[in-house]
Enzyme design. Structure first.
Site, PDB file in Angstrom:
ATOM      1  N   ALA A 209     -27.383   5.215 -24.521  1.00 28.44           N
ATOM      2  CA  ALA A 209     -28.336   4.743 -24.316  1.00 28.44           C
ATOM      3  C   ALA A 209     -27.877   3.660 -22.814  1.00 28.44           C
ATOM      4  O   ALA A 209     -29.177   3.732 -22.127  1.00 28.44           O
ATOM      5  CB  ALA A 209     -29.284   4.231 -24.961  1.00 28.44           C
TER       6      ALA A 209
ATOM      7  N   TYR B  66     -30.141  13.468 -38.037  1.00 27.50           N
ATOM      8  CA  TYR B  66     -30.675  14.405 -36.981  1.00 27.50           C
ATOM      9  C   TYR B  66     -31.969  15.111 -38.218  1.00 27.50           C
ATOM     10  O   TYR B  66     -33.113  15.097 -37.899  1.00 27.50           O
ATOM     11  CB  TYR B  66     -29.606  15.792 -36.823  1.00 27.50           C
ATOM     12  CG  TYR B  66     -29.114  15.353 -35.680  1.00 27.50           C
ATOM     13  CD1 TYR B  66     -29.383  13.977 -34.371  1.00 27.50           C
ATOM     14  CD2 TYR B  66     -28.491  16.161 -34.861  1.00 27.50           C
ATOM     15  CE1 TYR B  66     -28.516  14.336 -33.128  1.00 27.50           C
ATOM     16  CE2 TYR B  66     -28.062  15.602 -33.259  1.00 27.50           C
ATOM     17  CZ  TYR B  66     -27.426  14.875 -33.009  1.00 27.50           C
ATOM     18  OH  TYR B  66     -26.852  14.948 -32.079  1.00 27.50           O
TER      19      TYR B  66
ATOM     20  N   HIS C  50     -23.409  17.256 -21.196  1.00 24.55           N
ATOM     21  CA  HIS C  50     -23.215  16.200 -19.674  1.00 24.55           C
ATOM     22  C   HIS C  50     -22.554  17.163 -19.403  1.00 24.55           C
ATOM     23  O   HIS C  50     -23.262  16.656 -17.830  1.00 24.55           O
ATOM     24  CB  HIS C  50     -22.911  15.077 -20.496  1.00 24.55           C
ATOM     25  CG  HIS C  50     -21.824  14.604 -20.449  1.00 24.55           C
ATOM     26  ND1 HIS C  50     -20.995  15.098 -21.597  1.00 24.55           N
ATOM     27  CD2 HIS C  50     -20.824  13.913 -19.033  1.00 24.55           C
ATOM     28  CE1 HIS C  50     -19.368  14.166 -21.490  1.00 24.55           C
ATOM     29  NE2 HIS C  50     -19.498  13.958 -20.555  1.00 24.55           N
ATOM     30  N   TYR C  51     -21.650  18.391 -19.877  1.00 23.59           N
ATOM     31  CA  TYR C  51     -20.740  18.964 -17.961  1.00 23.59           C
ATOM     32  C   TYR C  51     -21.553  19.911 -17.479  1.00 23.59           C
ATOM     33  O   TYR C  51     -21.521  19.551 -16.285  1.00 23.59           O
ATOM     34  CB  TYR C  51     -19.478  19.467 -18.963  1.00 23.59           C
ATOM     35  CG  TYR C  51     -18.735  18.423 -18.920  1.00 23.59           C
ATOM     36  CD1 TYR C  51     -18.341  17.014 -18.873  1.00 23.59           C
ATOM     37  CD2 TYR C  51     -16.933  18.974 -17.408  1.00 23.59           C
ATOM     38  CE1 TYR C  51     -17.003  16.052 -18.949  1.00 23.59           C
ATOM     39  CE2 TYR C  51     -16.389  18.137 -17.327  1.00 23.59           C
ATOM     40  CZ  TYR C  51     -15.993  16.721 -17.485  1.00 23.59           C
ATOM     41  OH  TYR C  51     -15.535  15.862 -17.707  1.00 23.59           O
TER      42      TYR C  51
ATOM     43  N   HIS D 249     -17.412  21.171 -23.685  1.00 22.85           N
ATOM     44  CA  HIS D 249     -17.677  21.164 -21.918  1.00 22.85           C
ATOM     45  C   HIS D 249     -16.556  22.053 -21.556  1.00 22.85           C
ATOM     46  O   HIS D 249     -16.924  22.889 -20.133  1.00 22.85           O
ATOM     47  CB  HIS D 249     -17.011  19.953 -21.399  1.00 22.85           C
ATOM     48  CG  HIS D 249     -17.407  18.569 -22.476  1.00 22.85           C
ATOM     49  ND1 HIS D 249     -19.017  18.522 -22.735  1.00 22.85           N
ATOM     50  CD2 HIS D 249     -17.598  16.895 -23.290  1.00 22.85           C
ATOM     51  CE1 HIS D 249     -18.899  16.932 -23.627  1.00 22.85           C
ATOM     52  NE2 HIS D 249     -18.081  16.775 -23.210  1.00 22.85           N
TER      53      HIS D 249
ATOM     54  N   ARG E 174      -9.551  25.055 -11.650  1.00 24.03           N
ATOM     55  CA  ARG E 174      -9.630  25.225 -10.146  1.00 24.03           C
ATOM     56  C   ARG E 174      -8.778  27.240 -10.240  1.00 24.03           C
ATOM     57  O   ARG E 174      -7.886  27.107 -11.593  1.00 24.03           O
ATOM     58  CB  ARG E 174      -7.543  24.809 -10.641  1.00 24.03           C
ATOM     59  CG  ARG E 174      -6.439  25.251  -9.133  1.00 24.03           C
ATOM     60  CD  ARG E 174      -5.465  24.451  -9.640  1.00 24.03           C
ATOM     61  NE  ARG E 174      -4.509  24.709  -7.883  1.00 24.03           N
ATOM     62  CZ  ARG E 174      -3.313  25.168  -8.192  1.00 24.03           C
ATOM     63  NH1 ARG E 174      -2.628  25.116  -9.875  1.00 24.03           N
ATOM     64  NH2 ARG E 174      -2.474  25.538  -7.304  1.00 24.03           N
TER      65      ARG E 174
END
Ligand code: BG6
Length: 810
Positions: A56, A167, A222-223, A285, A388
């Site tokens: 955060a 959670y 977050h990727y 990711h 790549r």
């Protein structure tokens, strides 16, 4: 447009329609509701749980501020509630500090920035959120404040930046005490980890699913918020004309998906010890990126539903990973850090990998045979992430290299690089070799990268690429928070997507649970230690080293143990070795038998068992036996599960995946067992067993296979002949239907008398699990009813036992 009309974009949030619906709704309803929106502007409340935590402080508050800057002029009202478990005083102090450090985009005038920052601070508060009463109070406060200000509640976003064990409690509280009224929406944002393996992920998903609807949940990877990653599908879409012919196995040599880090796991070992690099980075990711590259491109790339469906199809085509699909490493200081941080004893050695290289294959027409290499590690020599795509090159250039021109020469490497960030370029970018094509990127948000003389990337000077970077760099969290607000669900991980990823990774994680990683010093000193290479579907480190710098969980047998080895087992020859040598020896023996049989009779009849033990043998035969007379070999099944042949449980499917598709056996020489006839499985009336027996009798002289490969179950079963079940142990029948104690229960199997007619029977026994039965069977006599394997004794052929040390010595 709505902002220009001075209207609220409220209908936009009500549901998440596809783009077409969204446009229609936005245009039509904005006109209709303009008045209403002006009368009662909408307010969105954003509740950040874990508001004083690391994530955060580093990203989320900044992301919220960014959202505010983007949206505030467009008729939206906001309230930000930072919450945590700490006392109000401490929390307020911590948050005041973060709010003070927020920054505006570089091109914003400082006075304007200060004004907006002050507004944002005004709208942000801290409160403790712990008990159900706290949640209820928050809900009431929001309602009261909205009413007091003459607003309408549009929706609530709960951003859970908290450890996953909390959670479920939080979800329960939100659901029972803090849902907004029926005319406003709810969005709950969750941060990884989402489980530890398939089972725990399913459990967590089921629990969350009992509180929230799928469309209410936003699982962050977050990727997916990295600008370059978010550009992969649009890039593929906008460059369809150029890529259509190139994006496939005929042109792509390999794909590399890489995240290298210089930092190590110090300070995070309590998390890292439980997860390791595969769960921390590859399962999420890198897998997300893999699916974006590999999936079939939907007609409409902005439809979240279409994108999800195509992603799921890509998951289905991923070939299952084997132990040999991975190489693992661990930086040397890691175990010491774990001992210190987790108060472990001095002799504690962790097996958690901090580095992994994985070879993935995709079994579909587009990608068959193209290696996808996934790699990530801590404490490496540089920080960089990229994808790549290297294209095949079959050109030969006659002029010397000094005459090669980047845009024209077919001899220079041809590649597309999605440069996700950091590295020598130090900014996100999309690079396309000039000898490929000039790409199209949205000109409002992407600009050509300025030259950087001397900079070389992936073997080429930067000037040999068309290179584009974002006009304005934006961090992943700002982008994702904006996508949450705009209901862009395609940037998030749905439950189906998540579980598909765990289905793919969990078997590999299980098989690597006791693998000792290779140790590396860290940073530049790693040298070539972690370089790896692939052959077929095997991955291995390029440098061979004496491994075992620390003892593994199973200590190796001592030399004295080997004295007990004899060359006989149950009076037949025994070959015992480490697994790899054993498999190599067995493969060599099978090839020798094949060559002999083809020389004498013109053909070789080989009957193979299914299950996991022969997989390594199939791979070995597929990868390294170029002189094998496949064109003259007939392949038969020793046994089969009564499932369709395309079912992953089918023995034939295993044979197909690991052997048949890599060698050239004529189709008419392949003889799957007919377990699936007339759309039924192993029905007696369909006479599948009789049909197979007839096929054998017609093609195999005297029903004598040249070689039968068997295994031995922990209960002493062999082929699909099980203890206490008389079928197939004696009598005239060559092929029988049997019942297995484990699922799938129905089986088809060669009978013992038929097996014993073979010229050679090889029994392969591997792994510690087989140790007990191997000991027992070494002592018992001929008792096929109790231990069917004890009935294997060729009438006039040869029996050879192949056992690895784990099975033989334990
Ligand atoms: C996180 C992992 O998800 O991604 C970290 O938990 C890793 O271990 C980080 O360092 C890398 O992200 P980025 O954005 O720095 O590439």
């Amino acid at each position: 447009m709505l902002a220009a009309l001075g209207m609220s974009a409220e209908p936009h949030f009500k549901r998440c329609p596809g783009v077409w619906k969204m446009l229609m709704a936005a245009v039509c309803v904005a006109l209709l509701s303009g008045l209403q929106a002006q009368d009662h502007p909408g307010q969105v409340s954003i509740i950040l749980l874990g508001a004083t935590g690391d994530l955060a402080r580093k990203y989320l508050w900044q992301g919220l501020f960014h959202l505010y800057l983007e949206e505030v002029g467009k008729g939206h009202h906001f309230r930000f509630h930072g919450t945590a478990l700490t006392s109000t005083e401490q929390g307020q102090e911590a948050i005041a500090k973060v709010l003070e450090s927020l920054s505006c985009p570089g091109d914003m005038a400082s006075g304007h920035c200060a004004e907006l920052k002050a507004q944002f601070q005004q709208l942000s508060e801290y409160r403790r959120l712990k008990t159900p009463e706290d949640y209820l109070a928050l809900s009431k406060d929001i309602e009261a404040q909205v009413e007091h200000e003459g607003l309408r509640e549009t929706g609530r976003i709960f951003y859970l930046s908290v450890p996953p064990f909390s959670y479920v409690d939080i979800a329960r509280n939100i659901n029972s005490s803090c849902r907004p009224g029926p005319s406003a929406w709810l969005r709950v944002v969750l941060e990884k980890p989402f489980g530890h393996d398939l089972h725990s992920a399913q459990q967590l998903a089921a629990e969350l699913g009992s509180f929230f609807r799928e469309e209410e949940m936003y699982r962050v990877d977050h990727y997916l918020g990295k600008q370059v990653v978010a550009q992969i599908l649009p890039f593929r879409d906008q460059n369809r004309a150029a890529l259509d012919g190139l994006w496939n196995r005929h042109h792509v040599e390999r794909v590399e998906i890489v995240m290298k880090e210089t930092l190590d796991a110090e300070g995070r070992t309590s998390f890292y010890e439980e997860y390791g690099v595969i769960r921390d980075v590859l399962q999420n990711h890198l897998t997300e990126v893999l699916t974006l590259v590999a999936m079939e491109l939907p007609v409409n790339t902005s439809s979240p539903e279409a994108v999800l469906q195509h992603k799921l199809q890509a998951f289905q085509a991923l070939r299952g990973l084997q132990r040999h699909s991975a190489v693992l490493g661990q930086y040397q200081a890691y175990s010491g850090q774990v001992r210190r941080e987790l108060q472990k004893p001095d002799n504690f050695h962790s097996l958690t990998p901090t580095f992994a290289g994985i070879l993935v294959h995709i079994d579909n027409l587009r990608w068959e045979g193209v290696p996808f290499i996934l790699m990530s590690g801590k404490a490496l020599d540089e920080r960089v992430s990229y994808v790549r795509i290297l294209f095949k090159n079959q050109a030969f250039c006659v002029q010397s290299e000094k005459h090669w021109v980047a845009a024209q020469s077919r001899c220079l490497p041809r590649q597309i690089i999605f440069y996700i960030g950091h590295g020598e370029l130090d900014s996100p970018a999309v690079l396309v070799s000039r000898n490929l094509f000039r790409p199209t990127l949205p000109s409002a948000s992407w600009k050509e990268v300025e030259g950087q003389p001397g900079l070389r990337l992936f073997g080429l000077p930067l000037s040999d690429y068309y290179a584009y970077s974002p006009v304005r760099e934006q961090d992943a969290y700002s982008l994702l928070i904006s996508h949450i607000f705009h209901c862009r669900k395609d940037s998030f991980v749905t439950t189906e997507n998540l579980l598909a990823s765990w289905v793919f990774w969990t078997p590999l994680l299980d098989s690597l649970a006791h693998e000792v990683p290779r140790f590396y010093p860290g940073g530049a000193e790693n040298g070539q230690l972690l370089d790896f290479e692939f052959s077929g579907s095997h991955l291995s480190f390029s440098q061979l080293l004496p491994e075992q710098l620390v003892p593994g969980p199973d200590s190796a047998p001592l030399p004295s143990d080997f004295q007990v080895l004899t060359a006989k087992y149950r009076d037949s020859p025994l070959i015992s070795a480490w697994p790899e040598e054993l498999i190599a020896r067995l493969a060599g023996d099978i090839e020798a038998a094949a060559v002999r049989a083809v020389r004498r009779f013109g053909e070789f009849h080989l009957a193979l068992s299914g299950g996991s033990s022969p997989v390594a043998l199939f791979q070995q035969l597929a990868a390294g036996h170029y002189s094998f007379p496949w064109a003259h070999t007939h392949l038969w099944l020793v046994d089969e599960r009564c499932v369709p042949l395309w079912d992953p449980e089918s023995n034939f499917q295993g044979l197909q995946t690991h052997l048949l598709q890599h060698v050239r056996v004529p189709h008419y020489n392949v003889h799957p067992m007919p377990v699936h006839r007339r759309q039924r499985l192993c029905a007696e009336e369909d006479q599948g067993a009789q049909a197979y027996a007839e096929e054998i009798s017609a093609l195999v002289t005297n029903g004598s296979f040249d070689l039968v490969l068997l295994g031995m179950g922990t209960d002493g079963h062999t082929a699909s002949l099980f203890p206490q079940s008389p079928a197939g142990l004696d009598g005239e029948q060559l092929v029988v239907l049997t019942t297995s104690p484990s699922s799938p229960h129905q089986r088809m199997s060669l009978s013992l008398p038929l097996i014993n007619r073979a010229r050679k029977v090889a029994v392969l026994v591997m792994g510690r699990m087989k140790r007990e039965i191997a000991m027992l069977v070494s002592r018992v006599g001929h008792e096929p009813k109790k231990w069917p394997i004890s009935g294997v004794l060729p009438d006039s052929g040869q029996l050879v036992w192949y056992m690895d040390y784990d099975a033989f010595l334990g």
